[in-house]
Every structure is written in C-alpha cells, then in structure tokens.
Design an enzyme around this catalytic site. Structure first.
Site, PDB file in Angstrom:
ATOM      1  N   ASN A  35      -2.836  -8.642  -2.325  1.00  0.00           N
ATOM      2  CA  ASN A  35      -2.775  -9.404  -1.080  1.00  0.00           C
ATOM      3  C   ASN A  35      -3.686  -8.795  -0.016  1.00  0.00           C
ATOM      4  O   ASN A  35      -4.290  -7.747  -0.215  1.00  0.00           O
ATOM      5  CB  ASN A  35      -1.326  -9.485  -0.589  1.00  0.00           C
ATOM      6  CG  ASN A  35      -1.026 -10.817   0.081  1.00  0.00           C
ATOM      7  OD1 ASN A  35      -1.851 -11.336   0.825  1.00  0.00           O
ATOM      8  ND2 ASN A  35       0.153 -11.362  -0.183  1.00  0.00           N
ATOM      9  N   HIS A  46      -7.252  14.768   1.587  1.00  0.00           N
ATOM     10  CA  HIS A  46      -7.908  15.926   2.196  1.00  0.00           C
ATOM     11  C   HIS A  46      -7.081  17.188   1.958  1.00  0.00           C
ATOM     12  O   HIS A  46      -5.870  17.197   2.161  1.00  0.00           O
ATOM     13  CB  HIS A  46      -8.055  15.726   3.714  1.00  0.00           C
ATOM     14  CG  HIS A  46      -9.100  14.733   4.091  1.00  0.00           C
ATOM     15  ND1 HIS A  46     -10.432  15.065   4.219  1.00  0.00           N
ATOM     16  CD2 HIS A  46      -9.014  13.416   4.356  1.00  0.00           C
ATOM     17  CE1 HIS A  46     -11.119  13.988   4.552  1.00  0.00           C
ATOM     18  NE2 HIS A  46     -10.280  12.972   4.642  1.00  0.00           N
ATOM     19  N   ALA A  81       8.807  -2.386   0.583  1.00  0.00           N
ATOM     20  CA  ALA A  81       7.836  -2.469   1.673  1.00  0.00           C
ATOM     21  C   ALA A  81       7.920  -1.241   2.574  1.00  0.00           C
ATOM     22  O   ALA A  81       9.001  -0.765   2.913  1.00  0.00           O
ATOM     23  CB  ALA A  81       8.085  -3.730   2.495  1.00  0.00           C
ATOM     24  N   LYS A  91      12.447   6.975  -2.784  1.00  0.00           N
ATOM     25  CA  LYS A  91      13.505   7.442  -3.683  1.00  0.00           C
ATOM     26  C   LYS A  91      14.091   6.261  -4.434  1.00  0.00           C
ATOM     27  O   LYS A  91      14.166   5.142  -3.909  1.00  0.00           O
ATOM     28  CB  LYS A  91      14.599   8.158  -2.884  1.00  0.00           C
ATOM     29  CG  LYS A  91      14.120   9.441  -2.234  1.00  0.00           C
ATOM     30  CD  LYS A  91      15.242  10.149  -1.509  1.00  0.00           C
ATOM     31  CE  LYS A  91      14.747  11.452  -0.872  1.00  0.00           C
ATOM     32  NZ  LYS A  91      15.827  12.152  -0.138  1.00  0.00           N
TER      33      LYS A  91
END
Length: 207
Positions: free
Chosen positions: A79, A109, A156, A176
C-alpha cells in the site's frame, strides 16, 4: 497508475524483472546504483503484484554492498507511502500484504561509539524475510535481520525487532505475540504456554 513505469524501470536497469500483470504506480521511487547487468541481484518482482503511490525502494550502491537484493514473489500488495529497504537483503514471498506507511528496514546505523557522530559510523545490515500470506499492518516498522513467518499478522503501528512465528499475531513496540490465528488456536496457545513454563523452570534450575 499503470505498469508501464515498471517496464521503463527494467529498461533503464533499476529493476531486473517485473512479472505479468504487475502494476507499479508512477510515483514509486527506486534508489539503486552500480548494479552489474550480469548479476542476478537487484530488484525482481513477480506476477500480479501491486505497488501503490509514494513507495520508496532502496538498495543503494550495489557494488559497495554485496548483500543488497530484493525479491518479491507473486500476488504481493504494497500500500501507499512505504519504505522497502533491500540494502541488507529483502525477500517477500507470495500473497504478502504490506499496509500503508510501513517501513521494512534491512539496514540501520551503528551508534555505540559515543566519540563519533552517528552519521559517521558504518551502517549495519541484516536480511529480512516476509513469508507467504503474512500481513504487515499500517505504519509498522520491521527492523533488520527479522523473519516474519507464514500467515503471521503484525498489528498497525508495531515495531518488529525479533522473529515472528508462522500464524502469530504480534502487536506493540516492541512487537509481542498476543495469540495465533489458526483453527487449532487453543492447542497452539496451550503448547506455547507449556513450552514457556518448562523453559523458565529450566532457566531457574541453572542457578
């Protein structure tokens, strides 16, 4: 939206191959350089895929980074507004769904050397695998080195820092497991609880 853009990207060498009936929006951006034409590495996208507007696909300098690669299977939907990093390797299997604004980050990083600016420290890499029929929810982040199991669901806004087993539903930051999606849900959960109990007991006995 059309698939001519995908075909043009193949012609100019930014995408190695695009399968039949795959649709790539005109506003998809690809950041890739120095991909040897004879190499199998690069961006390879299967059939019947759709990549919506404002996605960015990043492999970077492929001569400098031998791990850079992205393979997308068939019937994958990505999407709008996402970031797909193949700098450390990215494998997306068939029928995967990736929600809007998701970030799949196979590079990061290093930051532990406090005497140097973070931007001056070397990048770290780790291949990401998203297995068949998994769903990555909107605005989720998947970090380097992670495998998302077949049929797994990432809620989400979650941040995935560790592997997610097949059929698991994981949410939160860090993500989790809250349950499993299966006709045998109760059996799977019971086995997981028993396994966890014995593992904790074993750990206590070691001291």
């Amino acid at each position: 939206m059309n698939n001519n853009f995908g075909i043009d990207l193949v012609k100019i060498g930014l995408i190695k191959s695009v399968g039949a009936n795959t649709v790539i929006d005109d506003n998809v951006e690809v950041l890739l350089s120095n991909c040897p034409p004879e190499s199998k590495r690069g961006i390879n996208i299967g059939c019947n895929c759709i990549i919506y507007s404002r996605n960015r696909i990043v492999l970077g300098d492929m001569q400098a980074n031998p791990d850079a690669n992205m393979v997308m299977g068939n019937n994958v939907a990505v999407n709008a507004g996402g970031y797909l990093s193949g700098e450390g390797g990215l494998e997306i299997e068939d029928y995967v769904l990736i929600g809007p604004n998701a970030c799949i980050l196979s590079a990061g990083h290093n930051y532990m050397d406090a005497s140097r600016k973070i931007q001056d420290q070397v990048l770290s890499y780790g291949k990401i695998k998203i297995k068949k029929d998994a769903w990555i929810g909107a605005s989720s982040v998947v970090l380097q080195g992670v495998t998302i199991g077949a049929g797994a669901v990432v809620g989400a806004g979650s941040v995935v820092t560790k592997d997610i087993p097949s059929m698991a539903i994981a949410v939160g930051n860090p993500a989790k497991i809250i349950k499993y999606r299966s006709l045998n849900n109760d059996k799977i959960e019971r086995k997981r609880l028993i396994r966890t109990f014995f593992q904790k007991t074993f750990d206590l006995l070691k001291f």
